[in-house]
Design an enzyme around this catalytic site. Sequence first.
Site, PDB file in Angstrom:
ATOM      1  N   GLU A   1      -3.869   8.052   7.273  1.00  0.00           N
ATOM      2  CA  GLU A   1      -4.760   7.033   6.675  1.00  0.00           C
ATOM      3  C   GLU A   1      -5.163   6.160   7.704  1.00  0.00           C
ATOM      4  O   GLU A   1      -6.144   5.667   7.942  1.00  0.00           O
ATOM      5  CB  GLU A   1      -4.224   6.509   5.315  1.00  0.00           C
ATOM      6  CG  GLU A   1      -5.334   5.715   4.773  1.00  0.00           C
ATOM      7  CD  GLU A   1      -4.956   5.343   3.257  1.00  0.00           C
ATOM      8  OE1 GLU A   1      -5.603   4.655   2.501  1.00  0.00           O
ATOM      9  OE2 GLU A   1      -3.809   5.819   2.862  1.00  0.00           O
TER      10      GLU A   1
ATOM     11  N   HIS B   1       0.800  -1.312   0.006  1.00  0.00           N
ATOM     12  CA  HIS B   1      -0.061   0.028   0.014  1.00  0.00           C
ATOM     13  C   HIS B   1       0.917   1.227  -0.055  1.00  0.00           C
ATOM     14  O   HIS B   1       0.579   2.327  -0.741  1.00  0.00           O
ATOM     15  CB  HIS B   1      -0.975  -0.104   1.225  1.00  0.00           C
ATOM     16  CG  HIS B   1      -1.765   1.196   1.558  1.00  0.00           C
ATOM     17  ND1 HIS B   1      -1.221   2.179   2.459  1.00  0.00           N
ATOM     18  CD2 HIS B   1      -2.832   1.716   0.640  1.00  0.00           C
ATOM     19  CE1 HIS B   1      -2.185   3.034   2.429  1.00  0.00           C
ATOM     20  NE2 HIS B   1      -2.936   2.974   1.451  1.00  0.00           N
TER      21      HIS B   1
ATOM     22  N   GLU C   1       2.160   1.735  -3.542  1.00  0.00           N
ATOM     23  CA  GLU C   1       1.022   2.304  -4.353  1.00  0.00           C
ATOM     24  C   GLU C   1       1.033   4.037  -4.204  1.00  0.00           C
ATOM     25  O   GLU C   1       0.877   4.721  -5.191  1.00  0.00           O
ATOM     26  CB  GLU C   1      -0.398   1.631  -3.865  1.00  0.00           C
ATOM     27  CG  GLU C   1      -1.235   2.252  -4.641  1.00  0.00           C
ATOM     28  CD  GLU C   1      -2.645   2.632  -3.628  1.00  0.00           C
ATOM     29  OE1 GLU C   1      -2.847   3.732  -3.869  1.00  0.00           O
ATOM     30  OE2 GLU C   1      -3.006   1.823  -2.849  1.00  0.00           O
ATOM     31  N   HIS C   2       1.134   4.328  -3.105  1.00  0.00           N
ATOM     32  CA  HIS C   2       1.223   5.745  -2.955  1.00  0.00           C
ATOM     33  C   HIS C   2       2.274   6.567  -3.407  1.00  0.00           C
ATOM     34  O   HIS C   2       2.289   7.560  -3.989  1.00  0.00           O
ATOM     35  CB  HIS C   2       1.090   5.948  -1.204  1.00  0.00           C
ATOM     36  CG  HIS C   2      -0.104   6.134  -0.655  1.00  0.00           C
ATOM     37  ND1 HIS C   2      -0.474   7.288  -0.032  1.00  0.00           N
ATOM     38  CD2 HIS C   2      -0.985   5.394  -0.519  1.00  0.00           C
ATOM     39  CE1 HIS C   2      -1.617   6.995   0.607  1.00  0.00           C
ATOM     40  NE2 HIS C   2      -2.156   5.769   0.215  1.00  0.00           N
TER      41      HIS C   2
END
Length: 432
Positions: A124, A44, A47-48
């Site tokens: 997040e 994840h 991905e950022h």
Amino acid sequence: MRTVLPSGMRVVTERLPGVRSAAVGLWVGVGSRDEWPDEEGAAHFLEHLLFKRTPTRTAQSVAVEMDAVGGELNAFTTKEYTCFYAHVLDEDAALAIDVVADVALRGECAAADVDLEREVVLEEIAMREDDPEDLAGDLLVEAVLGGHPLARPVIGSDGSIESMTADRIRGFHRGRYRPESMVLAVAGNITHDEVVRHARAATGADAAASAAPAPVRSGRAAAADSGRLVVHPHDGEQVHLAIGIPTFGRSEGELRWPLAVLNHAVGGGLSSRLFQEIRESRGLAYSVYSSIETYADAGVFSVYAGCRPDNLAAVADQVRRILESIGRDGLGEDECARSRGALRGGMVLGLEDSGARMNRLGAGELARGYHVPLSESLDRIAAVTREDVRAVAAELLRRPRSAVVVGPFEDEAELPAELFAAVGRARPSPRR
């Protein structure tokens, strides 16, 4: 249509001449289950980072390019794959393919960007703590699947993200983003040949670059031997209850359709037993439903309800009664017929835009290596019988149940007896 490029990357397309758009997705068969324990959240985080800069683009220039054509660009990471996608006018499909390929294949993961984006990911994670429904869902998967890699949260933890280095992220990128694990899926007013041509130009030599072998997915059984009960204290007006049962993975694909029919009848629609009994007849909860998460070698069937703390006992009792009744007697023929109709209608209506079609193409190619025609899926749902559902329910509902309670409780001793009955556990002795 389907083409395999020399690098091993697959290109799958669906032509939709009646639309003026194109949905482009570069799917990578890498998710949180493919991380080593000490790199939790890397998929994840990566991905950022890949959006921050490439050799020829910055995050701002990417935003400017997409805004100039009215396009949408984003990405998401799951437990088993990552997708970089764009939605544009059909005339801008080449641009969309070039951008998603550039980001996914050539994102640089610069050290300065890692430090900056680390704060975004930590925010997040904090957001998840402020969404008790999502938090309950994550904790339930962990409770049901135990020590399986699928149990790890996609987003990682504060500790794992704070310790992540640029070198570790770059190594994850090089080692996991292999062309043979990638699928370029495009749906819209396009032709297959033009997509293949644009894909060859956009991926180039980068897609054929060597990479270290990725960890092999174990495929071992993920079901826990016994259920677990997790209490997560959380201030709020509601308690969030999630009850889960280990279910079948995609390797047991024949069971997928009766399980879907069962889930819809239990809590998948307005006529479901959970909704009718808990909300409509008794007014015990506003939000109540069931759902299925299916992975390659495991799955989770879950029930969720959000209610006031003084309604928790009654909600848990109704969930128990509903599951026991279905496990014992199965569904009525009218329930099966209604669920089959709802699933078939929902599947067709859900595929009326190019983005949904692209998602079905890409996810299906990664999961199975081939495309299942919509007509075949509809036929499989229509063929499910009451006995098929009864057999699945009898097997599923005798398995150990786990539960998560997110709300104003400190430990198990404060929970009502009805909750322990719902998960088949003995209630602990009250504290003195």
